[in-house]
Every structure is written in structure tokens, then in C-alpha cells.
Scaffold this active site. Sequence first.
Site, PDB file in Angstrom:
ATOM      1  CE  LYS A   1       0.644   1.070   4.560  1.00 40.72           C
ATOM      2  NZ  LYS A   1       0.901   2.373   5.209  1.00 40.72           N
TER       3      LYS A   1
ATOM      4  CB  THR B   1      -1.314   4.801   3.119  1.00 41.05           C
ATOM      5  OG1 THR B   1      -1.412   4.044   4.326  1.00 41.05           O
ATOM      6  CG2 THR B   1       0.136   5.150   2.892  1.00 41.05           C
TER       7      THR B   1
END
Length: 552
Positions: A187, A244
Amino acid sequence: MRVAVLGAGAWGTTLAALWAPQVETVLWARRAELAATITAEHRNPDYLPGVALAPQLGATASLPEAMAGADVVVFASPSAVLPEVARAAAYAVERRAVLLSVAKGLEAGTLRRMSEVLAQAIPGRPVGVLTGPNLAHQVVAGHPTAAVVALSDEGVATQLRELLSTPTFRLYTNGDVVGCEVAGALKNVVAIATGIAAGIGFAENTQAALVTRGLAELARLGQALGGDPLTFSGLAGLGDLVATCTSPESRNRTFGQRLATGLPVAAALAASRGVVEGVRTAAAALELGERHGVELPIVEQVAAVLAGERRVDEVVPALMLREGKAELAGLRRRRNPAPPWLPALVATLRAHDPVDAREEAARTGILDALERLEAPFDRHAGPTHVTASALVVGPRGVLLHRHRRYRRWMQPGGHLEPGETPWDGAQRETLEETGIAGVHPASGPVLLHVDVHPAGEHVHLDLRYLLLAGEAEPSPPAGESQEVRWFGLEEAVGAADEALRGALVRLADLPGAAALRAADVDSTAGPALPAKSQASDAATTTTSEAIATPPE
């Protein structure tokens, strides 16, 4: 109970401060001056400036002092230094301690996940990960959030959930350590791509497309490594990815935005506060994808930018011009629940070294079937399904039987029973067809060979395991072929068809196989069990170091 947090960066300090009011917690810092400041002034000016930490929190620069009596050891160092910290801490970890990694990355060179690094450096302890959509400044400020504690041992995971949950930090459990770690590592790379798109000026729909297709990349690689597809729709997958990729507090997204302004990689890193894990992870993840045959186009573009091989303004156009395909290509969809041992079997098949081109094609076909078939182990669910067979080795050679219908000398084997593992099926079929109670090596089942072949109206995906037998004579029951006998290895190769010959070639490659080359050899020189398994979390292994004396 006592918790030791190793690593006084923003996230390590946040976790230690979060837990200190409810459980004895000590924070380890590399620098003595930082440890002294945290203990005396209850602040971490280097990584959490302006934040007041819990007064109960103490810190130390001594690893032995930090870990003395610790029931839980949390490794919060960046992935680049976690292996070094683990090796340094190994001698001081309590035998009863549970190890948790909160680092989100892959080890350069070895491509190991952080839990694998910990398990090797500090063997004999439960190892898991704590991950989720957690931005340190928001968590330490008391904004409610949730995370996942992932361990294969559900009981230990539940204990940690109860111990480490707080009124603002809600923990869930997950048994899929692999999936949680792969999601946490990749990610960060997707967040760099999203930051680049935002920095260039692409709107939210472009960024949302990157996040969504990035999620597909996480899931494809995670499944290839044995992860559970459902993990990627949870906190460790989608939750962490969204946080994120969208938050201005995300170091990886902000780093991507800086690259979009024209800053070189080194300058963008220098401007970042803290470690940008996605920079180190990109190349390692790309190599991991290539090793397992998984396409990672977003990761590939980010890695090219970081290597100076592509301009930031070329990333999104390059992704848009890729060949069209189905949205869910490469993602396994299964209405029936997958058996709990399937990830281990998939990992074993991916690690298996084919003996020839036929077996390579068979391995590819079996892996594809395990992804797309709803019930690959159920012969009633479709014409293509998994079967299991055995190369039975004894002091007198290799056991084969002449199939009643095909009239060929074959290894014993057949269909799986409901809920049965392939390695158990190989044992059962051997006993039912030959009367020989073959056993797996002491180190665990050994996947010797695979083959895909037609069988009337069906296609069999055959998994072939090594079984060891003693001095017993074959005694096939009524209704089974009565032509069962021991063959010397070379004689067996001459009698076998193409489908079986590759398995016998693999058997001949095993150290200690010389005793099998002639029938009726001296039983004292008989075949031996593999000395040890090379599998880690897998339920089967693909190679053996030696063949040892079978049981009587």
C-alpha cells in the site's frame, strides 16, 4: 503483563504511549538522550513534536533492560533496520514472549516479510503483525481508529486483542499473517503513485482509480503468496490503503507529491520527516511479483520512477494505455469456502521445481485451476478436479500396480474424499488399492511430482507424494487390481508411461535413491526418509535432503 516496544519513531512511540496507562510498557530508543527525554519530559521532540506522552511511559537505550520480563515484544523499527534489531534482541527475548511486527515493508535481497525475519532471528516464539489504517499523529491525538492483530494462533491473537485494545484503539484478529503483511507493504507503493497523480494535478477520480487498481495488485500478490482474498477488503487491506493514499499526513503520498514537483528522489526523501517505506519496497515487491508470475503495473511504474527510468508525468498515461482486461483478472472468486490448508498447498506448488516442460505446464495448470474453480477438490463439482497419488518406496524398490481399465503400470492414487487433504488422500488410496500402509517422511509430506492428464470424461490434476513402506507385501483387496509388485527404479522407468516417468526421474534425483535401482535389494540398505522439511508454514515440502530407512 509487560510490553516492550523496540523503536522510538513516531509509530513506536505512539503505540507505547497508547498502552502505557493500562499495561506496563517500556520503549526502547537507539539513542540514550532520546530515551532520557521521553522518560523525564514525556515527549519525543524528534518524531512527535508538540505531543504530550503518557506520564506512565518510560524509555531506555538498553535492549536487555527493555525486554527483561516482557511478555510481548513489538518491533517498531523501519524494515531496513528491523533485521539488525531482531538479531541484537534475540538473546534477550523471554521464551514465553510473543513477537509482533508493526513495520510495513520487505527485506531487500531476501524479499522476506518482517514476520519471516523475526521467526528466523528469534525462533520458537509466536510471531504476528499489527497493522491497519493508523496514522501516528492522529492515533496519539486520540482519534478513534481500528487495527488488526494477525497471528496463526487464534488463542494468542485473542489474548493480544484484549490486552492491547484501548477506548480509542480497537483491535480485531485475523489468522492471515501473509495477507496482512503483503497489504501493509504494497500500500505504501500505491500511495506514492497516488501522490504523484495528485501532485501533477489529476483529480479525485484518477486517484480513486489508482487506489482501486492498487488494491487489486495487493490482492493478486497476496493470494499468490498464500494470503486470504478476504483480508484485502479489511482493515489491513482496503482500510490501510485508503488512509495512506488520501491523507496529507501520509509520508508516502507526500513523497509522491514532491516527486511530481520535479524534486529528485534524494531531495524528496531528504524533505520527508521519517522513513518512506514505499521507496525501499517498490523494487522488492516488483521482484517478488516476477518470481511468482504476478503482474504489478502500478508498482512497476513507481519502481521505474525511483530508478530514474521514467518521468513522473509518464506514470498515469502508461497505466491508461495498458492492454484491456477483465477487472477481476487474476483474483480468485470462490463461492465455496476454501479449505484452511489451501494456502499452504498453493505456496508449495509455487515453490515446486518442475523436472521437465510437461511438469511445468502441469504446475501452471493446477495453480490456475486452484484459482478459478469453485470446488477443485470435489470430483462431483466439475470434470476438472484434483486427485492424489503416491510414489511408494520400500527396501525392494518402487510399488506400482497395473490399472484394471488402462492396463498400464501406475502409482496408486485416485479421487479425494470430502474434506480430505491431498497428502492424506495419497495415503488412503495407497492402502485401499495395494494393502500397503505407506507413511509420509517424519519431516512431513513431500510433494514429489505433479501432472495433468485426461481420465475418460474428466481431467485429473494429480498431486504425487512420496510415501515410505517397510517389508510388507502388497495385499490388494478384492475388486482392486491384483497385479501389484515392487519394481527396481530403472525397471519402473521402463514400464511407466510418460505421465509417470517424470515422477520416477524426480525420485531418482533424491539423495540415497541408489538403493532403489535394483529390485529385491538388501533391506538394510533401503530407502531413507528425508532428513528434514524445507517447508516453513506450508503443509507440504517439495524437496528432500535424503531418503532414510522406512518404518518396519
